[in-house]
Design an enzyme around this catalytic site. Structure first.
Site, mmCIF file in Angstrom:
data_model
loop_
_atom_site.group_PDB
_atom_site.id
_atom_site.type_symbol
_atom_site.label_atom_id
_atom_site.label_comp_id
_atom_site.label_asym_id
_atom_site.label_seq_id
_atom_site.Cartn_x
_atom_site.Cartn_y
_atom_site.Cartn_z
ATOM 1 C CG ASP A 202 -0.008 -0.240 2.598
ATOM 2 O OD1 ASP A 202 1.403 0.133 2.967
ATOM 3 O OD2 ASP A 202 -0.905 0.180 3.735
ATOM 4 C CG ASP A 290 7.947 -3.128 11.561
ATOM 5 O OD1 ASP A 290 7.537 -3.717 12.231
ATOM 6 O OD2 ASP A 290 6.468 -2.735 10.894
ATOM 7 C CG HIS A 314 -2.080 2.697 7.354
ATOM 8 N ND1 HIS A 314 -1.253 1.788 6.764
ATOM 9 C CD2 HIS A 314 -2.524 2.461 8.176
ATOM 10 C CE1 HIS A 314 -0.221 1.030 7.707
ATOM 11 N NE2 HIS A 314 -2.080 1.134 8.652
#
Length: 379
Positions: A202, A290, A314
């Site tokens: 995304d 991550d 986002h």
């Protein structure tokens, strides 16, 4: 009497002549270094020794009366100040300091083939998300981009040859995410490229801005650049033995905004990341992929995260990204934020209904020569 005075005069002249010869034959002092010249120039601007600089102006500026003491016009002052700052710049070999405050080494030439961009996705999003990326930013540099997914897709394979089947679970669990990151890391090491960048399906990647950013750092140094999603270091419990854990704190760049790692640093990560080691390392702190990257880099290797506001996920309010600065951003995203649609606010040839992510409009803004972008688009 006159004879005695004449003798004294001859002796004085001889002494003066000898002193002149000694001065002329002595080695001249070395010229000051550029930085020292700059500091002297700034000191001359500041007026007499001991004059205190005005608050907030730093060592380069003093009180207004002192600043104009030795110059006769504002143009002369600014000319001298500019020259002094240039001369007092970073010492030879030091990094220039960009506008965001992070010191960066001198730029090195960087080509698209030097960068390995790993796009993490899953088969159920091939049509819903990945097709949009293939149509927009991936289409500009397919040789840079490698798609890591968990399912076979003949249509995807025909569209781009850089598809890696990870054989990891399609679940959105920390184990599955870490499994994919482990494959990404190993493929990057095998590639021999200079930079590893991870993004999600995304994310929109502005390739020109990415290359510009990475070219600011030598790939042989320890570089870990991205954007944290937290306002403080994350705390994890590190398992050090079967029955013993200890707290550990570190920063990490959120994978939802993307991050990049230099080859020099990636090679140092090998004991904890190569082969099956990444999965084992992730289990030590029981956090996603991550976070595990941040744990290896910051907690184990002691390399600090370089925070960059040019990466976006986002998880932030994307409508605050100015349209006038889109060309500078490295990554953008879309999704939901505080239960509202979250996307970059950009005018373009496509309506929000036709382009809810705004990626097509962003792409036409950055690459107006794209064949499917309307020529009459107004941004």
């Amino acid at each position: 009497m006159l004879k005695r005075c004449g003798r004294r005069l001859l002796l004085a002249l001889a002494g003066a002549l000898l002193a002149c010869l000694l001065v002329l034959t002595a080695d001249p002092p070395p010229p000051p270094l550029p930085a020292e010249r700059g500091r002297r120039a700034l000191r001359s601007l500041a007026g007499p020794a001991g004059a205190a600089p005005a608050p907030g102006l730093g060592a380069a500026a003093a009180a207004p009366g002192a600043l104009v003491r030795d110059v006769h016009s504002l143009s002369e002052y600014f000319s001298l100040l500019t020259r002094a700052r240039r001369d007092a710049g970073p010492p030879p070999g030091a990094a220039p300091r960009p506008a965001d405050g992070h010191p960066r080494p001198l730029a090195e030439p960087l080509a698209p083939r030097d960068v390995f961009i790993a796009v993490k996705t899953t088969k159920k999003f091939h049509r819903a998300r990945l097709d949009l990326l293939l149509e927009t930013w991936i289409s500009r540099h397919k040789e840079m981009t490698f798609i890591f997914t968990d399912g076979e897709d003949e249509a995807l394979a025909r569209h781009t040859g850089n598809v890696v089947i990870t054989n990891c679970s399609a679940a959105h669990s920390r184990q599955a995410l870490s499994c994919k990151m482990a494959v990404e890391y190993d493929r990057f090491i095998e590639s021999g490229r200079k930079w590893f960048c991870h993004v999600d399906d995304d994310n929109y990647v502005n390739l020109r801005a990415l290359l510009r950013l990475l070219a600011s750092y030598p790939h042989t140094r320890d570089v870990y650049v991205g954007k944290p999603s937290l306002d403080r270091p994350i705390q994890a419990m590190e398992r050090v033995s079967e029955n013993k854990v200890r707290p550990v704190h570190f920063w990490f760049a959120t994978g939802g905004a993307g991050f990049c790692i230099s080859r020099g640093l990636a090679l140092k990560m090998s004991p904890w990341a190569s082969g099956g080691h990444f999965m084992n390392t992730a289990e030590r702190i029981r956090l996603p992929d991550d976070c595990t990257i941040g744990y290896i880099v910051e907690a184990l290797l002691g390399v600090p995260l370089i925070r960059s506001g040019l990466f976006h996920s986002h998880l932030e309010n994307l409508q605050q990204v100015p349209t006038s600065e889109l060309h500078e951003q490295v990554t953008l995203s879309y999704g939901m934020f505080e239960n509202k649609r979250n996307a970059v606010h950009v005018k373009g040839p496509f309506s929000v209904e036709a382009d809810p992510s705004r990626f097509r409009s962003i792409h036409c803004h950055l690459y107006p020569d794209t064949p499917w972008c309307p020529r009459t688009a107004i941004f």
